[in-house]
Motif scaffolding. Structure first.
Motif, PDB file in Angstrom:
ATOM      1  N   THR A   1      34.075  41.310  42.607  1.00 10.02           N
ATOM      2  CA  THR A   1      32.749  41.107  43.906  1.00 10.02           C
ATOM      3  C   THR A   1      33.468  39.371  44.203  1.00 10.02           C
ATOM      4  O   THR A   1      32.781  39.288  45.339  1.00 10.02           O
ATOM      5  CB  THR A   1      32.048  41.631  43.807  1.00 10.02           C
ATOM      6  OG1 THR A   1      31.447  41.724  42.124  1.00 10.02           O
ATOM      7  CG2 THR A   1      32.123  43.624  43.540  1.00 10.02           C
ATOM      8  N   THR A   2      32.144  38.553  43.314  1.00 12.92           N
ATOM      9  CA  THR A   2      32.317  37.385  43.432  1.00 12.92           C
ATOM     10  C   THR A   2      33.435  36.618  44.511  1.00 12.92           C
ATOM     11  O   THR A   2      33.751  35.618  45.235  1.00 12.92           O
ATOM     12  CB  THR A   2      32.101  36.422  42.404  1.00 12.92           C
ATOM     13  OG1 THR A   2      30.971  37.083  41.632  1.00 12.92           O
ATOM     14  CG2 THR A   2      31.256  35.249  42.645  1.00 12.92           C
TER      15      THR A   2
ATOM     16  N   GLU B   1      34.510  43.584  37.380  1.00 11.57           N
ATOM     17  CA  GLU B   1      33.586  43.944  38.433  1.00 11.57           C
ATOM     18  C   GLU B   1      33.017  42.499  39.251  1.00 11.57           C
ATOM     19  O   GLU B   1      33.525  42.329  40.178  1.00 11.57           O
ATOM     20  CB  GLU B   1      32.850  44.695  38.731  1.00 11.57           C
ATOM     21  CG  GLU B   1      32.448  45.335  39.702  1.00 11.57           C
ATOM     22  CD  GLU B   1      31.650  46.541  40.091  1.00 11.57           C
ATOM     23  OE1 GLU B   1      31.045  47.512  38.716  1.00 11.57           O
ATOM     24  OE2 GLU B   1      31.129  47.050  41.197  1.00 11.57           O
ATOM     25  N   ASN B   2      32.049  42.059  37.961  1.00  9.34           N
ATOM     26  CA  ASN B   2      30.988  41.079  38.791  1.00  9.34           C
ATOM     27  C   ASN B   2      32.088  39.421  39.741  1.00  9.34           C
ATOM     28  O   ASN B   2      32.136  39.080  40.481  1.00  9.34           O
ATOM     29  CB  ASN B   2      30.627  40.509  37.381  1.00  9.34           C
ATOM     30  CG  ASN B   2      29.299  40.991  37.299  1.00  9.34           C
ATOM     31  OD1 ASN B   2      28.813  42.260  38.532  1.00  9.34           O
ATOM     32  ND2 ASN B   2      28.766  40.766  36.420  1.00  9.34           N
TER      33      ASN B   2
END
Lengths: 268, 239, 218
Positions: free
Chosen positions: C111-112, C107-108
């Protein structure tokens, strides 16, 4: 005993400013004023008929001794308005036969008592005996042995420099005043720009005559402590030759004829 | 002291021990005699005796190895520097001399002036002792040797009571001479005592003493510590 | 520090992700991304080395530092020019996740990658460098920016010229005789210094006391 390794050159008076700024740029140091009074003494041999051979049957030719001391700059009287500042420009005002001091006064130093504390200026003198520079047709620099000693002061009933030198068996031959500027370069290389006056002393009057008229004598030299230090001597020679090359076509630094630097007496 | 033996120094020390305050540094002396080689056509030289052709050099380790050069006839003393630390800076900065140790005047005389001066005699003393006594007398004693052997015992006395250790008091020549004379008297008494068993010789006449004392000054108008000291050495050591 | 251009760099991992999925590569600017990636790798390597060298107790010699810095600057210039060269392609490239992308576990990363603004630390870098340039960090005006850059260039140009002229003034090496003579003309005299007397004449006097009538020596 030092080995003085040197090269010499000559410039005219018009070139003084340029030469000073050239060496200033080259060395990264500023010119420093100096002055000295040199008295040259000769053995009394003409009277005494000295042999060139001593008791050990070694050849010891009669040689002059140069005895010199500094002249403090505050004893000079400069006529120019720039009296207060003692910088290299002072030399430009010294183009004629006169020195900015009473010659009689300088001469009198020789005959004044040399005892400690007897005068405001120092009573110390340096004694130097120079050998004739080393011979050799392929010599690139002048190599001269100088034996130096220091007389701190004299004492006794008669203690002038003249008395002192007479006691050693020497008589005054001639004397001169040198005023100049010098540069301290790297590796103990020193460049001196000199003006020289001879002082003629007749009875009670003394007059000066400039030897370096219309120009300046340039002396670039290094003193090497030991004559056995071949590495240092060779290195120094390279150093001087580099300087010579750097100034090539501008100021020619040359080895003088060694005969001109021979301070031995010649009795024929 | 001439007819002493090397052991006299020890005896002298024993005699002194009662008043001994402090033992200071050791010292050494080098005393050389030179003779002019010139044939002496000058009238001045002809008139004076042969001593006028002599010159002495005295190098003292307790005076920073300075050399005192004394010409006999003219009573002139030259004080020569031994290390470059003693050269006045203006001589170096004005190019009168290179920034190195000057050569000793003895070397200069022997190498460069040997056509004028010949070394005749060399007397050396090494490992001399220095004592400080309770009556503020600085006594330096040393055994002297020449190339032929033992020459004698040399004693130098310096009165420190006048101006302290650093300056002012002259060797054998002080402001309060009377007290100094008294102090010297105690030393001479010791010497007389020591010398009685030995045969003796004095400078001019043969007496019962075998020691020479000099309190001379080179120039009475202008006393100079080193000059006078050198002169006193010459007076004591010349033969 | 190691990634001055956050957006473009973040495109790179997308490439690898899509690799796994074997999608249609046609729309991916492989060449541009690869070129940028390679140059950025070099740059980060050099920068890291300088940082390590400087943090050591004993600093390296100045000349080795200088040559390192020169290399790094060349690499930075290369990154900039590469980015400029592919500007159109990269500007029009849009990143989107494929259905198979493991959204939960990454997820990280997702999103980045999908950010439209710079990451906060990237913003900080940009502001820092603007501050270092002496600019107001809030000024976004392009003209202002260009003016500042121009000023910077002017100063650099002036400095270079000054260094060159000053160097020439002090450079006495490899000067031919003619140069020296020409220099004399501009300086003071129009000729080589004259020799009013000979060295030997003077030395004969100082060493031997022989005077050859100095007044006539000229």
């Amino acid at each position: 005993m030092v080995q003085q390794i040197s090269l010499f050159g000559v410039i005219d008076e018009e070139s003084y400013d340029l030469f000073i700024s050239t060496i200033t740029t080259l060395s990264g140091t500023s010119p420093i004023l100096f002055s000295r009074f040199s008295t040259v003494w000769k053995p009394l041999s003409q009277q005494y008929d000295i042999d060139n051979i001593d008791a050990k049957n070694q050849i010891t030719e009669p040689n002059r001794i140069t005895v010199s001391k500094s002249i403090p700059f505050n004893q000079f009287q400069f006529s120019s308005s720039s009296d207060a500042e003692y910088d290299y420009k002072i030399l430009k005002s010294l183009s004629d036969d006169t020195i900015p001091m009473d010659p009689q006064e300088i001469i009198s130093i020789i005959y004044k008592t040399n005892a400690q504390g007897s005068s405001s200026s120092s009573c110390s003198w340096s004694l130097a005996i120079s050998d004739i520079p080393a011979a050799g047709a392929n010599k690139k620099v002048s190599l001269q042995t100088i034996n130096e000693s220091v007389l701190l002061y004299s004492t006794g009933e008669k203690s002038s420099l003249s008395d002192t030198m007479n006691a050693l068996g020497y008589n005054l031959d001639y004397n001169y005043v040198t005023i100049g500027v010098k540069f301290y370069l790297k590796h103990e290389l020193i460049i001196e720009v000199q003006k020289i006056w001879t002082i003629n002393n007749n009875n009670d009057t003394a007059n000066t005559l400039q030897v370096t008229k219309n120009g300046y004598l340039i002396k670039a030299y290094v003193d090497v402590n030991r004559s056995t230090d071949i590495d240092r001597i060779n290195y120094t020679e390279t150093l001087l030759l580099n300087l010579q090359r750097e100034l090539q076509g501008y100021v020619d630094l040359v080895i003088p004829d060694r005969k001109s630097m021979d301070s031995r007496m010649s009795y024929f | 002291m001439e007819r002493a033996t090397p052991a006299t120094l020890t005896e002298f020390k024993d005699e002194l021990s009662n008043t001994l305050l402090n033992i200071l540094d050791t010292w050494s002396i080098d005393f050389k005699t030179y003779r002019s080689t010139t044939s002496g056509t000058s009238t001045a030289i002809q008139e004076s005796n042969s001593n006028s052709k002599l010159m002495y050099s005295i190098t003292l380790s307790h005076q920073n190895n300075k050399t005192v050069l004394i010409k006999n006839d003219t009573k002139i003393a030259m004080i020569m520097a031994a290390s470059k630390n003693e050269i006045p800076t203006e001589l170096i900065s004005n190019g009168c001399i290179s920034d190195t140790n000057p050569i000793p005047i003895d070397v200069l005389l022997n190498n460069k002036l040997s056509n004028l001066w010949t070394q005749r005699q060399s007397i050396k003393g090494t490992g001399g002792e220095t004592f400080q006594t309770t009556n503020k007398l600085l006594i330096r004693v040393i055994n002297l040797f020449s190339s032929t052997g033992f020459k004698g015992l040399l004693i130098e006395c310096e009165d420190q009571s006048t101006d302290g250790i650093t300056n002012g008091s002259q060797v054998f020549h002080t402001n309060n001479k009377i007290t100094f004379q008294e102090k010297i008297q105690t030393i001479t008494n010791i010497l007389t005592k020591l010398s009685t068993p030995t045969s003796v010789k004095a400078p001019t006449t043969t007496t019962t003493t075998d020691y020479k004392i000099s309190m001379d000054s080179l120039n009475l108008d202008h006393s100079d510590y080193l000059g006078d000291l050198g002169y006193q050495y010459v007076r004591v050591l010349e033969f | 520090m190691s990634q001055p251009t956050g957006i473009d760099a973040s495109v790179v991992p997308t490439n690898t992700l899509q690799d796994e999925l074997k999608p249609n590569f046609g729309g991916i600017p492989t060449q541009a991304l690869d070129a940028v990636r390679m140059r950025l790798a070099q740059l980060t390597h050099s920068l890291r080395k300088i940082r390590d060298d400087l943090s050591r107790a004993e600093l390296p010699q100045w000349y080795s530092l200088q040559s390192q810095l020169n290399v790094t600057l060349a690499q930075l210039a290369s990154v900039t020019s590469t980015l400029q060269h592919f500007q159109d392609t990269l500007d029009s490239t849009v990143v989107y996740p494929l259905p198979k992308f493991p959204t939960t576990s990454h997820e990280n990363l997702l999103t980045t990658l999908l950010r439209k603004k710079n990451a906060p630390d990237v913003d900080e870098w940009i502001n820092n460098s603007k501050e270092a340039l002496g600019m107001d960090p809030n000024v976004q005006n392009v003209k202002e920016l260009e003016r500042s850059l121009q000023e910077d260039k002017d100063i650099t140009k002036w400095a270079l010229e000054t260094v060159a002229t000053e160097f020439e003034k002090h450079n006495f090496k490899n000067i031919s005789e003619n140069d020296l003579i020409n220099r004399n003309i501009t300086a003071n005299t129009s000729y080589k210094p004259k020799k009013p007397f000979s060295v030997e004449n003077i030395l004969s006097f100082t060493y031997r006391g022989e005077t050859k009538n100095p007044s006539e020596a000229a």
